[in-house]
Design a protein around this motif. Structure first.
Motif, PDB file in Angstrom:
ATOM      1  N   ALA A 164      24.161  15.700  -4.711  1.00  0.00           N
ATOM      2  CA  ALA A 164      23.105  16.653  -4.367  1.00  0.00           C
ATOM      3  C   ALA A 164      22.612  16.313  -2.975  1.00  0.00           C
ATOM      4  CB  ALA A 164      21.980  16.592  -5.373  1.00  0.00           C
ATOM      5  N   GLY A 165      23.249  16.880  -1.982  1.00  0.00           N
ATOM      6  CA  GLY A 165      22.926  16.552  -0.601  1.00  0.00           C
ATOM      7  C   GLY A 165      21.783  17.404  -0.088  1.00  0.00           C
ATOM      8  N   SER A 166      21.255  17.002   1.025  1.00  0.00           N
ATOM      9  CA  SER A 166      20.135  17.724   1.613  1.00  0.00           C
ATOM     10  C   SER A 166      20.576  19.088   2.130  1.00  0.00           C
ATOM     11  CB  SER A 166      19.515  16.900   2.726  1.00  0.00           C
ATOM     12  OG  SER A 166      20.467  16.696   3.753  1.00  0.00           O
ATOM     13  N   GLY A 167      21.868  19.271   2.446  1.00  0.00           N
ATOM     14  CA  GLY A 167      22.343  20.570   2.930  1.00  0.00           C
ATOM     15  C   GLY A 167      22.151  21.663   1.901  1.00  0.00           C
ATOM     16  N   HIS A 168      22.466  21.371   0.628  1.00  0.00           N
ATOM     17  CA  HIS A 168      22.266  22.354  -0.438  1.00  0.00           C
ATOM     18  C   HIS A 168      20.786  22.654  -0.603  1.00  0.00           C
ATOM     19  CE1 HIS A 168      26.414  22.296  -1.638  1.00  0.00           C
ATOM     20  NE2 HIS A 168      26.385  20.983  -1.773  1.00  0.00           N
ATOM     21  N   ARG A 169      19.996  21.624  -0.571  1.00  0.00           N
ATOM     22  CA  ARG A 169      18.546  21.799  -0.756  1.00  0.00           C
ATOM     23  C   ARG A 169      17.958  22.613   0.401  1.00  0.00           C
ATOM     24  NH1 ARG A 169      15.948  16.849  -2.724  1.00  0.00           N
ATOM     25  NH2 ARG A 169      16.403  17.842  -4.682  1.00  0.00           N
ATOM     26  N   GLN A 170      18.399  22.350   1.631  1.00  0.00           N
ATOM     27  CA  GLN A 170      17.874  23.092   2.775  1.00  0.00           C
ATOM     28  C   GLN A 170      18.250  24.570   2.693  1.00  0.00           C
ATOM     29  OE1 GLN A 170      19.424  20.945   6.101  1.00  0.00           O
ATOM     30  NE2 GLN A 170      17.678  19.568   6.218  1.00  0.00           N
ATOM     31  N   ARG A 171      19.504  24.852   2.294  1.00  0.00           N
ATOM     32  CA  ARG A 171      19.906  26.253   2.160  1.00  0.00           C
ATOM     33  C   ARG A 171      19.111  26.942   1.063  1.00  0.00           C
ATOM     34  NH1 ARG A 171      25.002  24.056   3.336  1.00  0.00           N
ATOM     35  NH2 ARG A 171      25.609  24.046   1.153  1.00  0.00           N
ATOM     36  N   ALA A 172      18.884  26.250  -0.044  1.00  0.00           N
ATOM     37  CA  ALA A 172      18.102  26.829  -1.133  1.00  0.00           C
ATOM     38  C   ALA A 172      16.666  27.082  -0.683  1.00  0.00           C
ATOM     39  CB  ALA A 172      18.126  25.914  -2.356  1.00  0.00           C
ATOM     40  N   GLU A 173      16.096  26.131   0.065  1.00  0.00           N
ATOM     41  CA  GLU A 173      14.739  26.334   0.568  1.00  0.00           C
ATOM     42  C   GLU A 173      14.688  27.508   1.537  1.00  0.00           C
ATOM     43  OE1 GLU A 173      13.428  22.602   2.187  1.00  0.00           O
ATOM     44  OE2 GLU A 173      13.300  21.674   0.206  1.00  0.00           O
ATOM     45  N   GLY A 174      15.739  27.667   2.343  1.00  0.00           N
ATOM     46  CA  GLY A 174      15.810  28.815   3.250  1.00  0.00           C
ATOM     47  C   GLY A 174      15.830  30.134   2.485  1.00  0.00           C
ATOM     48  N   PHE A 175      16.570  30.157   1.384  1.00  0.00           N
ATOM     49  CA  PHE A 175      16.640  31.361   0.550  1.00  0.00           C
ATOM     50  C   PHE A 175      15.273  31.661  -0.069  1.00  0.00           C
ATOM     51  CE2 PHE A 175      17.698  33.268  -3.672  1.00  0.00           C
ATOM     52  CZ  PHE A 175      18.115  34.492  -3.195  1.00  0.00           C
ATOM     53  N   VAL A 176      14.631  30.645  -0.609  1.00  0.00           N
ATOM     54  CA  VAL A 176      13.304  30.827  -1.213  1.00  0.00           C
ATOM     55  C   VAL A 176      12.305  31.298  -0.161  1.00  0.00           C
ATOM     56  CG1 VAL A 176      11.374  29.601  -2.289  1.00  0.00           C
ATOM     57  CG2 VAL A 176      13.697  29.205  -3.099  1.00  0.00           C
ATOM     58  N   ASN A 177      12.355  30.707   1.026  1.00  0.00           N
ATOM     59  CA  ASN A 177      11.451  31.136   2.093  1.00  0.00           C
ATOM     60  C   ASN A 177      11.696  32.591   2.485  1.00  0.00           C
ATOM     61  OD1 ASN A 177      10.153  28.675   2.194  1.00  0.00           O
ATOM     62  ND2 ASN A 177      11.461  27.869   3.824  1.00  0.00           N
ATOM     63  N   ARG A 178      12.972  32.987   2.541  1.00  0.00           N
ATOM     64  CA  ARG A 178      13.295  34.384   2.868  1.00  0.00           C
ATOM     65  C   ARG A 178      12.710  35.326   1.817  1.00  0.00           C
ATOM     66  NH1 ARG A 178      17.406  36.732   6.023  1.00  0.00           N
ATOM     67  NH2 ARG A 178      17.037  34.791   7.134  1.00  0.00           N
ATOM     68  N   LEU A 179      12.870  34.972   0.539  1.00  0.00           N
ATOM     69  CA  LEU A 179      12.309  35.812  -0.526  1.00  0.00           C
ATOM     70  C   LEU A 179      10.786  35.904  -0.424  1.00  0.00           C
ATOM     71  CD1 LEU A 179      14.423  34.827  -3.658  1.00  0.00           C
ATOM     72  CD2 LEU A 179      14.619  36.877  -2.240  1.00  0.00           C
ATOM     73  N   ARG A 180      10.135  34.781  -0.149  1.00  0.00           N
ATOM     74  CA  ARG A 180       8.668  34.800  -0.015  1.00  0.00           C
ATOM     75  C   ARG A 180       8.226  35.686   1.151  1.00  0.00           C
ATOM     76  NH1 ARG A 180       8.069  28.444  -0.977  1.00  0.00           N
ATOM     77  NH2 ARG A 180       7.822  28.507  -3.235  1.00  0.00           N
ATOM     78  N   LYS A 181       8.911  35.545   2.278  1.00  0.00           N
ATOM     79  CA  LYS A 181       8.571  36.343   3.450  1.00  0.00           C
ATOM     80  C   LYS A 181       8.771  37.830   3.159  1.00  0.00           C
ATOM     81  CE  LYS A 181      10.342  37.403   8.007  1.00  0.00           C
ATOM     82  NZ  LYS A 181      11.510  37.227   8.834  1.00  0.00           N
ATOM     83  N   ASN A 182       9.930  38.180   2.572  1.00  0.00           N
ATOM     84  CA  ASN A 182      10.190  39.584   2.252  1.00  0.00           C
ATOM     85  C   ASN A 182       9.169  40.125   1.265  1.00  0.00           C
ATOM     86  OD1 ASN A 182      12.382  39.376   3.913  1.00  0.00           O
ATOM     87  ND2 ASN A 182      13.914  39.569   2.315  1.00  0.00           N
ATOM     88  N   LEU A 183       8.843  39.332   0.264  1.00  0.00           N
ATOM     89  CA  LEU A 183       7.870  39.778  -0.729  1.00  0.00           C
ATOM     90  C   LEU A 183       6.495  39.978  -0.083  1.00  0.00           C
ATOM     91  CD1 LEU A 183       7.291  40.488  -3.646  1.00  0.00           C
ATOM     92  CD2 LEU A 183       6.862  38.079  -4.093  1.00  0.00           C
ATOM     93  N   ARG A 184       6.131  39.078   0.805  1.00  0.00           N
ATOM     94  CA  ARG A 184       4.830  39.200   1.469  1.00  0.00           C
ATOM     95  C   ARG A 184       4.777  40.477   2.315  1.00  0.00           C
ATOM     96  NH1 ARG A 184       4.787  34.445   3.603  1.00  0.00           N
ATOM     97  NH2 ARG A 184       5.628  35.055   5.614  1.00  0.00           N
ATOM     98  N   HIS A 185       5.790  40.699   3.164  1.00  0.00           N
ATOM     99  CA  HIS A 185       5.774  41.851   4.062  1.00  0.00           C
ATOM    100  C   HIS A 185       6.047  43.160   3.322  1.00  0.00           C
ATOM    101  CE1 HIS A 185       5.221  39.563   7.698  1.00  0.00           C
ATOM    102  NE2 HIS A 185       6.169  38.727   7.312  1.00  0.00           N
ATOM    103  N   LEU A 186       7.110  43.173   2.534  1.00  0.00           N
ATOM    104  CA  LEU A 186       7.441  44.405   1.818  1.00  0.00           C
ATOM    105  C   LEU A 186       6.408  44.714   0.736  1.00  0.00           C
ATOM    106  CD1 LEU A 186      11.300  43.956   1.467  1.00  0.00           C
ATOM    107  CD2 LEU A 186      10.095  45.607   2.910  1.00  0.00           C
ATOM    108  N   GLY A 187       5.857  43.668   0.121  1.00  0.00           N
ATOM    109  CA  GLY A 187       4.852  43.877  -0.919  1.00  0.00           C
ATOM    110  C   GLY A 187       3.613  44.563  -0.374  1.00  0.00           C
ATOM    111  N   ARG A 188       3.163  44.143   0.805  1.00  0.00           N
ATOM    112  CA  ARG A 188       1.999  44.795   1.441  1.00  0.00           C
ATOM    113  C   ARG A 188       2.298  46.253   1.740  1.00  0.00           C
ATOM    114  NH1 ARG A 188       1.135  40.345   5.914  1.00  0.00           N
ATOM    115  NH2 ARG A 188       0.489  38.630   4.584  1.00  0.00           N
TER     116      ARG A 188
END
Length: 184
Positions: free
Chosen positions: A107-131
């Motif tokens: 379980a390397g940091s590369g997988h975790r960083q990509r997953a965090e990037g995906f979660v951040n993208r979803l949060r950003k989209n939800l924040r902007h599109l949700g408004r």
């Protein structure tokens, strides 16, 4: 009970739609039927792929096989499952065949960083599109559309429900030759 044998020739795909207790069979018989179906697949269908369609996922678990993909369908009012069981996972080994050893992944940091990037993208989209959606009175919209190559999925929001669809291949990974004339 299960009297199916593979035909001569190369391995193929076996699809089964055994009864699932709505109109045919009782619980004890069906439990035994699914267990025997799993045993038969493991013993006689080495190298084959299998798909089992059932309206009762509990019976599907009694086969003792691990599905690598499960799709949900509706058969009238019944919610059903299609369990995909590929041999490449080494599930249908048959006698004398061993599952190939899988290399262990750390379980390397590369997988975790990509997953965090995906979660951040979803949060950003939800924040902007949700408004925007709330301001416009819109309750159904696309939240994510495979803009990160590692996550080739589409995520649509339908009021309080989320619908996830997986792309077979991300468009950036499709070789240019088959996609000639495509302007995507």
């Amino acid at each position: 009970m299960v009297a199916v044998e593979p035909p001569a020739g190369p391995p193929g795909l076996l699809i089964a739609n055994p009864p699932y207790g709505e109109r045919l069979g009782d619980r004890d018989e069906l439990s035994a039927l699914y267990a025997e179906l799993g045993d038969r697949l493991k013993a006689r269908f080495a190298g084959w792929r299998a798909a089992v369609f059932t309206g009762n996922p509990e019976y599907g678990k009694r086969m003792g096989l691990r599905a690598v993909k499960t799709n949900v369908f509706h058969n009238g009012p019944l919610e059903c499952r299609l369990f995909a069981i590929p041999d490449r996972a080494g599930i249908l080994r048959g006698p004398g065949r061993r599952r190939p050893a899988r290399p262990r992944r750390r379980a390397g940091s590369g997988h975790r960083q990509r997953a965090e990037g995906f979660v951040n993208r979803l949060r950003k989209n939800l924040r902007h599109l949700g408004r925007w959606a709330e301001r416009e009175g819109i309750t159904c919209y696309r939240l994510y559309d495979a803009d990160l190559p590692e996550y080739a999925v589409v995520l649509d929001r339908y009021e309080q429900w989320l619908h996830v669809q997986e792309y077979a291949r991300h468009r950036a990974w499709i070789p240019p030759a088959p996609a000639s004339g495509w302007s995507g």
